[in-house]
Design a protein around this motif. Structure first.
Motif, PDB file in Angstrom:
ATOM      1  N   ILE A 178       1.033  -1.176  -0.005  1.00  0.00           N
ATOM      2  CA  ILE A 178       0.184  -0.120  -0.003  1.00  0.00           C
ATOM      3  C   ILE A 178       0.879   1.133   0.027  1.00  0.00           C
ATOM      4  CG2 ILE A 178      -1.988   1.219   0.891  1.00  0.00           C
ATOM      5  CD1 ILE A 178      -2.761  -1.290   2.131  1.00  0.00           C
TER       6      ILE A 178
ATOM      7  N   GLY B 224       2.599   1.328  -3.338  1.00  0.00           N
ATOM      8  CA  GLY B 224       1.710   1.809  -4.441  1.00  0.00           C
ATOM      9  C   GLY B 224       1.545   3.167  -4.286  1.00  0.00           C
ATOM     10  N   ALA B 225       1.336   3.820  -3.162  1.00  0.00           N
ATOM     11  CA  ALA B 225       1.135   5.477  -3.116  1.00  0.00           C
ATOM     12  C   ALA B 225       2.362   6.067  -3.361  1.00  0.00           C
ATOM     13  CB  ALA B 225       0.895   5.663  -1.540  1.00  0.00           C
TER      14      ALA B 225
ATOM     15  N   LEU C 210       2.714   6.097  -7.163  1.00  0.00           N
ATOM     16  CA  LEU C 210       1.662   7.057  -7.938  1.00  0.00           C
ATOM     17  C   LEU C 210       2.332   8.459  -7.640  1.00  0.00           C
ATOM     18  CD1 LEU C 210      -1.773   5.731  -6.779  1.00  0.00           C
ATOM     19  CD2 LEU C 210      -0.727   5.672  -9.001  1.00  0.00           C
TER      20      LEU C 210
ATOM     21  N   GLY D  72       0.416  10.869  -3.140  1.00  0.00           N
ATOM     22  CA  GLY D  72       0.041   9.668  -3.564  1.00  0.00           C
ATOM     23  C   GLY D  72      -0.847   9.205  -2.683  1.00  0.00           C
ATOM     24  N   THR D  73      -1.984   8.513  -3.123  1.00  0.00           N
ATOM     25  CA  THR D  73      -3.037   7.688  -2.198  1.00  0.00           C
ATOM     26  C   THR D  73      -3.271   6.403  -2.771  1.00  0.00           C
ATOM     27  OG1 THR D  73      -3.850  10.034  -1.320  1.00  0.00           O
ATOM     28  CG2 THR D  73      -5.019   8.012  -0.796  1.00  0.00           C
ATOM     29  N   TYR D  74      -3.401   5.475  -1.921  1.00  0.00           N
ATOM     30  CA  TYR D  74      -3.503   4.207  -2.444  1.00  0.00           C
ATOM     31  C   TYR D  74      -4.451   3.556  -1.407  1.00  0.00           C
ATOM     32  CZ  TYR D  74      -2.631  -0.254  -5.054  1.00  0.00           C
ATOM     33  OH  TYR D  74      -2.603  -1.523  -5.975  1.00  0.00           O
ATOM     34  N   ASP D  75      -5.481   2.644  -1.818  1.00  0.00           N
ATOM     35  CA  ASP D  75      -6.268   2.076  -0.875  1.00  0.00           C
ATOM     36  C   ASP D  75      -6.869   0.760  -1.746  1.00  0.00           C
ATOM     37  OD1 ASP D  75      -8.014   1.499   1.196  1.00  0.00           O
ATOM     38  OD2 ASP D  75      -9.621   3.141   0.845  1.00  0.00           O
ATOM     39  N   PRO D  76      -6.094  -0.354  -1.858  1.00  0.00           N
ATOM     40  CA  PRO D  76      -6.357  -1.488  -2.503  1.00  0.00           C
ATOM     41  C   PRO D  76      -7.296  -2.462  -1.955  1.00  0.00           C
ATOM     42  CG  PRO D  76      -4.275  -1.761  -1.605  1.00  0.00           C
ATOM     43  CD  PRO D  76      -4.647  -0.392  -1.273  1.00  0.00           C
TER      44      PRO D  76
ATOM     45  N   LEU E 295      -0.212  -2.607  -7.258  1.00  0.00           N
ATOM     46  CA  LEU E 295       0.403  -1.667  -8.291  1.00  0.00           C
ATOM     47  C   LEU E 295       1.584  -1.629  -8.469  1.00  0.00           C
ATOM     48  CD1 LEU E 295      -1.180   0.888  -9.734  1.00  0.00           C
ATOM     49  CD2 LEU E 295      -0.132   2.329  -7.820  1.00  0.00           C
TER      50      LEU E 295
END
Length: 814
Positions: free
Chosen positions: A563, A566-567, A570, A638-642, A744
Motif C-alpha cells: 500500500i 503503491g502510493a 503514484l 500519492g494515495t492508494y487504497d486497494p 500496483l
C-alpha cells in the motif's frame, strides 16, 4: 508467471543493503529509553498491577511522600473504546486504570511518579492494594459453560447462546448440509494452540514531554501506528489531536503487539499534562509477558467432506478464540475470530461452508494481533485435515493437496474472499521437487530400522496482504437496529505519501506507514528512484512522526510495501511527469521524449540533457521564467487504497524425533514462496527467515502458561523459551514470481508468511515421524514433555477440550 531477471537494470529487484542499518549496527540508534536518558528533567512512572485474576478493589494506599494516582484521579479520562457495527459484537470500554474491579493478573490499578526509575520502582512497592478475590474464568471452555462467571457484567449470560461471547460470526452456504450427506468420507480434526507473546527485543516504552509554552505534549513511544495512537489518546483525554504529537523513533521489534493503543501511554500523556512534567515509562520484561497483549490461544474443531478421490466438497467447523479480558484498539477483539472465519479455506477450493467463529472473554491478559494473527492456526487446522484425509482415504499427501488447490483465478471463496492471481499448485510442485520425496522415503525407512524416527511435513497457505479499507469495512456490516455503541467505528486501510524535490534536487518522501525494522525505507526509495532516475541514497524517507507525515495507518498485516509502495509509485509517477514537462520546455521536444536517468533529464535520441538539480533550482527560484508556471514547487501526493492481494507459499519441514527425550530436531526447512515482484530480494528473504523462526517458536518452544489461580508463571526468559541459533536450521528459499494486477507495484506482502506456514509443516513432520507409534500432533507447541507423554500413553498430542463438548451447539438465527 515470469522469471525475474538475474541482473535487473532497475533499482527494484536489486538486493541493496538496507539504508537504515549503518546507524543501528553502529549503536547510533535512537530508542525511547535513549530519549529518556538524555532528559535530565525527566521523572519516571511505575505501574502497580493486579496480583489476582478477578477481584474487587477494596483500597489503594501509600505512605506520605509517594506520588500515586488511581482511577479516581483519572475520572475525566474516557475509557479506550473500539467497536464494529455488527449485531454479534459486544462493545466494552477499557478503563485506563482498573476501576472498581480487576480482570486479569497484570491489570494496571495505579501508578507512581518519582525522580528516577529506581525510585519509582521503590515507591511502587510501598503502595498497598487490597483486593477481594472474585470467581475467575480461565479458559474459553469454562467461559462458555452454563453458569460461568461473567468477565464483564454488561454481557448477558445468554448472549448468542453462551456467556462471555463477545463476537459470534457464522457463514453457512445453502448446500453445506447436502454436501456432507453425499460425501464418501467425513474427516475431522481438532487443533489448538497455547498462548504466545510477540516478545519484541525492546519491550514497550514511552516518553511524554510537556511544552508549557504551547500546551502541547510530545509522546515518543514504541509504536507501529503513530497517527492512530494520537487519535486514540486524544479521544480519551478529550483534547484536539493538534495538542499531541506522537513519534515512533527506532523501534526494537513490533510484530503486531505495538499496533494497539496501550493504556499506559494514555496514562503517561495524562500525567505529563496534569503535572506539566516530562515523564518516562520503560516496561520490564516481566510486565511485557504479563500485560503487553498475548496472542492465539485458540481451539478449532473442523470437518471436511471428501470424495473417495480426495476432493474437498465442504468444510464446517466451530472456532473458539480466547480474547482475554479487554478489547484491543483499533482492530477490536473481533480481529482473530473474523479473520479465522473469513480465511479458513486458505488456498483450497471449497464449494460449501458452514463455520462458526467466536471471541470469548476470560480473566487473562487481553489478546491483540501477533504476526500472522489467526492464520497459523487456520493453516494448522487445514493442513492437519489434509494429512488425516490422505491417511484415511489411502492417498498421497502431496497429491491430495494438488487436487484441491485453487488454480483458476480470480477465485471466489464461499466466505466471499476473492483470491487473485497466484501459484498455489506451482509452489507445491517446486517444494516437492526440492524435497526429493523418493530419496527421503529411503532415508526414513533406513532410519526406522535403526530405531530413529524421521518425518516430513507439508504446509500450503495463502497470505492475504496489502488490504485496505474495502477489507476492513467488510468486518462491520449494517443491520436494522440502530447501533448502541457510542464509540466511532474505525476502518483502517489507505496510505498517503508526499514526495518533494527540494531546490538542490534532493528527494524527501513523507509516509504515513511506520517502519520498525522491515527495511521499508530502502524499498520505497527503490520504487521512487526507478521513476525519477535517481539513486536510493538520494531519497530521505520521513516516517513515524505525526507532525511531519501525512495521516496513515502504520505498518502491520503485511501491508506496507503493497500500500505505501503503491502510493509512493503514484506520487513518483506524478512528479516525474511534472519534471519531464519542465525538461521538455528547456530541451525542446515533448514530455514523452524525455528520459529521467542518472540524475539528469535527457532528450531521447539526442545528447541534450539537463541536471535535475538545475530544473529544481529554477522551479523554486526562477518560477517567473517557467512557461507553464503551475505550482512553484516540485511536490506530489500519492494515495492508494486497494482491496488486497494474496501471497502464497509451500513450506516443507524435515525432522528427527528422539522418542526417549521428546526432542525434535529440524534437519531441513524449505520454502517455495510467491511474493510477486521482489522489490529487494535480500529484504524479502530476511522477512521469510525471521517469520520461519517465529513459526518454529510457535511449533516447539514458546508458550505463556497460567496456573489454576490465573497467575502467569512464564514471566521471564528462564520460563518462556524462544529458539536460539542452535535450534534453527538453514532455511532454503525458492522464489516463484506471479505478477498480479491487484498490486500496483507487482509486490505482494511477505511479512507474516514464515510464521503462518511453519507451525503446520513442523506439526505434520512430527506426526509423520511418530506415525509408527500412533502419535499425531494436534496441539502446539509440541514440547518434549508433551511428546514423551503421548508416546508413553499411546495417544495423540491433543488439544484442550473444545467448548462444543460441554455446550449445546444451537443454530444462530439467520
Amino acid at each position: 508467471m515470469s522469471v525475474a531477471p538475474s541482473e535487473p537494470t532497475t533499482w527494484t529487484g536489486r538486493a541493496l543493503p538496507r539504508l537504515e542499518d549503518p546507524a543501528i549496527v553502529r549503536g547510533w540508534g535512537n530508542y525511547v529509553a535513549d530519549i529518556a536518558s538524555r532528559n535530565a528533567a525527566c521523572s519516571h512512572v511505575r505501574f502497580i498491577r493486579s496480583t489476582v485474576a478477578s477481584g474487587r478493589i477494596v483500597s489503594v494506599s501509600a505512605p506520605a511522600g509517594v506520588t500515586v494516582f488511581t482511577a479516581s484521579d483519572l475520572e475525566a479520562v474516557q475509557p479506550i473504546r473500539a467497536a464494529l457495527h455488527r449485531p454479534d459484537f459486544v462493545e466494552v470500554g477499557t478503563p485506563i486504570l482498573a476501576t472498581g474491579v480487576v480482570r486479569f493478573v497484570g491489570d494496571p490499578i495505579a501508578f507512581v511518579v518519582a525522580d528516577t526509575e529506581a525510585a519509582a520502582e521503590d515507591a511502587a512497592e510501598l503502595v498497598d492494594v487490597e483486593i477481594e478475590p472474585l470467581p475467575a474464568v480461565l479458559s474459553a471452555v469454562s467461559a462458555l459453560s452454563d453458569g460461568s462467571p461473567l468477565v464483564h457484567d454488561c454481557v448477558p449470560a445468554d448472549h448468542q447462546n453462551a456467556p462471555n461471547t463477545m463476537v459470534d460470526g457464522r457463514i453457512t452456504t445453502p448446500g453445506a448440509q447436502d454436501a456432507f450427506a453425499s460425501a464418501d468420507a467425513i474427516v475431522s480434526v481438532r487443533v489448538s494452540s497455547g498462548r504466545q507473546s510477540a516478545m519484541p527485543l525492546e519491550a514497550r516504552a514511552a516518553h511524554a514531554a510537556y511544552d508549557r509554552t504551547s500546551g502541547r505534549t510530545t509522546l515518543h513511544a514504541t509504536l507501529q501506528m503513530p497517527h492512530v495512537t494520537r487519535t486514540g489518546i486524544a479521544d480519551c483525554l478529550g483534547i484536539a489531536e493538534d495538542r499531541l504529537r506522537v513519534v515512533a523513533p527506532d523501534v526494537g521489534g513490533g510484530f503486531g503487539a505495538k499496533m494497539t493503543l496501550a493504556r499506559e501511554d494514555v496514562a503517561l500523556v495524562w500525567a505529563s499534562r496534569h503535572l506539566r512534567r516530562d515523564l518516562a515509562w520503560i516496561e520490564t520484561r516481566e510486565e511485557n509477558f504479563m500485560a503487553a497483549w498475548h496472542s492465539r490461544e485458540q481451539v478449532y474443531d473442523i470437518e471436511g467432506a471428501f470424495t473417495a478421490e480426495g476432493e474437498l466438497l465442504a468444510l464446517r467447523g466451530d472456532l473458539i478464540c480466547d480474547v482475554g479480558a479487554y478489547c484491543c484498539y483499533p482492530v477490536t477483539w473481533a480481529v482473530e475470530p473474523l479473520m479465522a472465519l473469513a480465511e479458513l479455506p486458505g488456498p483450497y477450493k471449497v464449494s460449501e461452508y458452514d463455520v462458526r467463529s467466536r471471541a470469548v472473554a476470560t480473566n487473562k491478559c487481553p489478546i491483540a494481533p501477533y504476526r500472522g494473527v489467526s492464520r497459523p492456526m487456520q493453516v494448522l487446522a487445514m493442513e492437519r485435515l489434509m494429512d488425516r484425509a490422505a491417511d484415511q482415504l489411502g492417498l498421497d499427501k502431496v497429491a491430495i493437496r494438488d487436487r484441491n488447490l485453487v488454480s483458476e483465478f480470480p477465485h471466489r471463496a464461499p466466505t466471499g474472499l476473492v483470491l487473485d492471481l497466484a501459484s498455489h499448485r506451482e509452489t507445491l510442485s517446486a517444494a516437492a521437487q526440492l524435497a526429493d520425496l523418493d530419496g527421503f522415503a529411503v532415508r526414513q525407512a533406513e532410519a526406522l530400522k535403526q530405531g530413529r524416527y524421521l518425518g516430513i511435513g507439508f504446509s500450503c497457505f495463502a497470505e492475504r496482504t496489502g488490504y485496505g479499507t474495502p477489507a476492513f469495512a467488510a468486518r462491520s456490516r449494517p443491520f436494522a437496529l440502530e447501533p448502541t455503541t457510542q464509540a466511532p467505528v474505525i476502518t483502517p486501510g489507505f496510505e498517503r505519501v508526499v514526495l518533494t524535490m527540494d531546490p538542490s534536487g534532493g528527494l524527501t518522501l513523507r509516509i504515513g506507514a511506520s517502519p520498525h525494522g522491515q527495511g521499508l525505507k530502502t524499498t520505497l526509495a527503490q520504487v521512487v528512484c526507478d521513476e525519477l532516475g535517481m539513486r536510493p541514497d538520494q531519497v530521505r524517507v520521513i516516517s513515524s512522526d505525526t507532525d511531519a507525515t501525512p495521516y496513515g495507518w502504520g505498518s502491520y498485516a503485511s501491508r506496507a510495501m503493497v500500500i505505501a509502495g503503491g502510493a509512493s509509485l503514484l506520487a513518483a509517477k506524478d512528479l516525474a511527469e511534472r519534471i519531464r514537462g519542465l525538461a521538455a520546455d528547456r530541451l525542446g521536444g515533448l514530455p514523452d521524449d524525455i528520459v529521467l536517468d542518472g540524475g539528469k533529464a535527457r532528450l531521447q535520441g539526442g545528447d541534450e540533457a539537463v541536471d535535475l538539480a538545475v530544473i529544481a533550482r529554477d522551479t523554486y527560484h526562477s518560477s517567473h521564467l517557467i512557461p507553464d508556471k503551475g505550482e512553484p514547487a516540485l511536490e506530489s501526493v500519492g494515495t492508494y487504497d486497494p482491496s488486497g492481494t494474496f501471497a502464497n507459499a509451500c513450506h516443507v519441514a524435515e525432522v528427527e524425533v528422539d522418542p526417549l527425550t521428546g526432542r525434535v530436531e529440524i534437519t531441513r526447512f524449505l520454502v517455495a514462496e510467491d511474493a510477486g515482484k521482489l522489490i529487494n530480494p535480500a529484504i524479502v528473504d530476511g522477512q521469510i527467515h525471521g517469520g520461519v523462526v517465529q513459526g518454529i517458536a510457535n511449533a516447539l518452544f514458546e508458550e505463556l502458561i497460567y496456573d489454576d489461580r490465573g497467575v502467569l508463571v512464564t514471566t521471564s526468559l528462564m520460563d518462556f523459551l524462544p529458539p536460539t541459533v542452535a535450534e534453527v536450521p538453514d532455511i532454503e528459499i525458492a522464489h516463484i514470481y506471479t505478477m498480479s494486477p491487484a498490486s500496483l507495484t507487482g509486490a505482494k506482502g511477505v511479512g507474516e508468511g514464515g510464521t503462518i506456514g511453519a507451525p503446520a509443516a513442523i506439526a505434520n513432520a512430527i506426526s509423520d515421524a511418530l506415525s509408527p507409534l500412533g502419535v499425531g500432533v494436534f496441539h502446539l507447541p509440541a514440547t518434549p514433555h508433551r511428546i514423551r507423554s503421548a508416546i508413553r500413553e499411546g495417544r495423540d498430542i491433543s488439544p484442550a477440550p473444545h467448548p462444543s463438548d460441554f455446550v449445546h451447539r444451537q443454530e444462530i438465527p439467520r
